[in-house]
Design an enzyme around this catalytic site. Sequence first.
Site, PDB file in Angstrom:
ATOM      1  N   HIS A   1      94.167  28.698  74.383  1.00 56.36           N
ATOM      2  CA  HIS A   1      93.224  29.419  75.245  1.00 56.36           C
ATOM      3  C   HIS A   1      92.088  30.055  74.452  1.00 56.36           C
ATOM      4  O   HIS A   1      91.011  30.286  74.984  1.00 56.36           O
ATOM      5  CB  HIS A   1      93.946  30.485  76.084  1.00 56.36           C
ATOM      6  CG  HIS A   1      94.316  31.727  75.334  1.00 56.36           C
ATOM      7  ND1 HIS A   1      95.596  31.977  74.878  1.00 56.36           N
ATOM      8  CD2 HIS A   1      93.575  32.805  74.976  1.00 56.36           C
ATOM      9  CE1 HIS A   1      95.621  33.150  74.279  1.00 56.36           C
ATOM     10  NE2 HIS A   1      94.414  33.677  74.318  1.00 56.36           N
TER      11      HIS A   1
ATOM     12  N   ASP B   1     100.436  26.542  75.014  1.00 55.99           N
ATOM     13  CA  ASP B   1      99.237  27.268  74.586  1.00 55.99           C
ATOM     14  C   ASP B   1      99.044  27.151  73.071  1.00 55.99           C
ATOM     15  O   ASP B   1      98.544  28.061  72.423  1.00 55.99           O
ATOM     16  CB  ASP B   1      99.309  28.741  74.998  1.00 55.99           C
ATOM     17  CG  ASP B   1      97.941  29.426  74.928  1.00 55.99           C
ATOM     18  OD1 ASP B   1      96.915  28.715  75.004  1.00 55.99           O
ATOM     19  OD2 ASP B   1      97.890  30.661  74.777  1.00 55.99           O
TER      20      ASP B   1
ATOM     21  N   GLY C   1      92.636  39.601  70.121  1.00 55.44           N
ATOM     22  CA  GLY C   1      92.321  39.229  68.742  1.00 55.44           C
ATOM     23  C   GLY C   1      93.555  38.829  67.965  1.00 55.44           C
ATOM     24  O   GLY C   1      93.475  38.147  66.940  1.00 55.44           O
TER      25      GLY C   1
ATOM     26  N   SER D   1      95.744  36.916  69.344  1.00 51.85           N
ATOM     27  CA  SER D   1      96.100  35.608  69.900  1.00 51.85           C
ATOM     28  C   SER D   1      96.086  34.533  68.817  1.00 51.85           C
ATOM     29  O   SER D   1      95.104  34.386  68.088  1.00 51.85           O
ATOM     30  CB  SER D   1      95.126  35.216  71.006  1.00 51.85           C
ATOM     31  OG  SER D   1      95.296  36.023  72.138  1.00 51.85           O
TER      32      SER D   1
ATOM     33  N   THR E   1     100.684  35.305  71.933  1.00 49.39           N
ATOM     34  CA  THR E   1      99.857  34.626  72.929  1.00 49.39           C
ATOM     35  C   THR E   1      99.424  35.489  74.094  1.00 49.39           C
ATOM     36  O   THR E   1      98.439  35.168  74.757  1.00 49.39           O
ATOM     37  CB  THR E   1     100.599  33.384  73.475  1.00 49.39           C
ATOM     38  OG1 THR E   1      99.714  32.605  74.252  1.00 49.39           O
ATOM     39  CG2 THR E   1     101.802  33.788  74.320  1.00 49.39           C
TER      40      THR E   1
END
Length: 291
Positions: free
Chosen positions: A139, A169, A241, A243, A259
Site C-alpha cells: 500500500h 500487503d 511511516g 509501514s 502494516t
Amino acid sequence: MPALPHRIPIPVSRGLLPIGHAILLLAVLTLAACTTPAPSTPMAADSASPAGLLLSQGGKGYPSLAGLMRQVTPAVVNISVESRVGEEDHPFLRDPEFRRFLDRIGVEAPEMDPSERRKSMGSGVIVDAKNGYVMTNNHLLRDATKIIVTLKDRRTFRARRIGSDSATDIAILKIPPVKVKPLKLGNSDRLEVGDFVIAIGNPFGLGQTVTMGIVSAVGRSGVAGNHLGKLIQTDASINPGNSGGPLINLAGEVVGINTALIGPTGGNVGIGFAVPSNRASTALHKLTRSR
C-alpha cells in the site's frame, strides 16, 4: 572447583597430630593452594550468544538491546515514495454557465492540473543483500512514480518494484547489491502472547526509530476490512511511516512486517498490526522465484 570453607575444624591434641589428621591437613592445604579466586567483576556474556545481545557493551552487565540493534538496524531502510494522484476540477469550473460568466467579466478560467504529486514515507527491510531485495508494504507504493531507498548509512538508491502481493500487503523492491547483512525471516508460528518484539521504522519521516513492546495477540482478524487475513497485534509503538518496517524478536529475526494501526487520530494508541513473517516469506518466494 567448589570453594572451601574459611575454617575447617581440626582436632588438636597436645603434642604431635595423629597421622590421619596430618594427612587430612596436608590435603586441605594442597586444595586451597590450587583454588582459583572468584573474579571481582561480573563476567561479560559472550556477545555471539542471545544472552550477550542483551548485555551492554564493555561487560557492564546491565540489560541493553544496543548490541542487537547494532546488528539489525543496518538492514532496515527508509523509503520515500513520489506518486501522482488524480485531482477533480472544482464543480464551478465544470459548469458552462459559470465559465460564460467569467468570460463576460473578462476573467480567464484557471486551468487545473489533472494530477498532483504526493510524497509519502515508509520503511522496509533488506532480505537479500546480494540481489538487492527490499521487502516493504504494497500500500505504500500505490501509484508510485519514483521510489527512493535510504540506508542507515545515508546511501540512497533509486528502487524499482519487481512484484507485489495484495493479499499480504507485501511488495519487493530491487536496489543495487549492498554489503549489508540481511535480516532472517523467523518462524512467526512460534510467537506467543507476551513475547518481546521490537518495531523499527521511519515514523512521521523522523528517520530510523526503534520501539519495543510485546505480542498482544496472534491470529487477529477483522483488521483493514479483513482482506489481510490474520495479523500479529503488538503494543510496540507503530505510527505512520512505520509501514513496511520489520517487527523483530530478541534473536534478531523478522517475525512480522508492520502494516497497520488503530488510532482515533491516526497515531499510536498501543494497537499496531504486522503481517506474520511466514506469510511474508511465502510472498517473497513467489515474487522472486522467476528472477
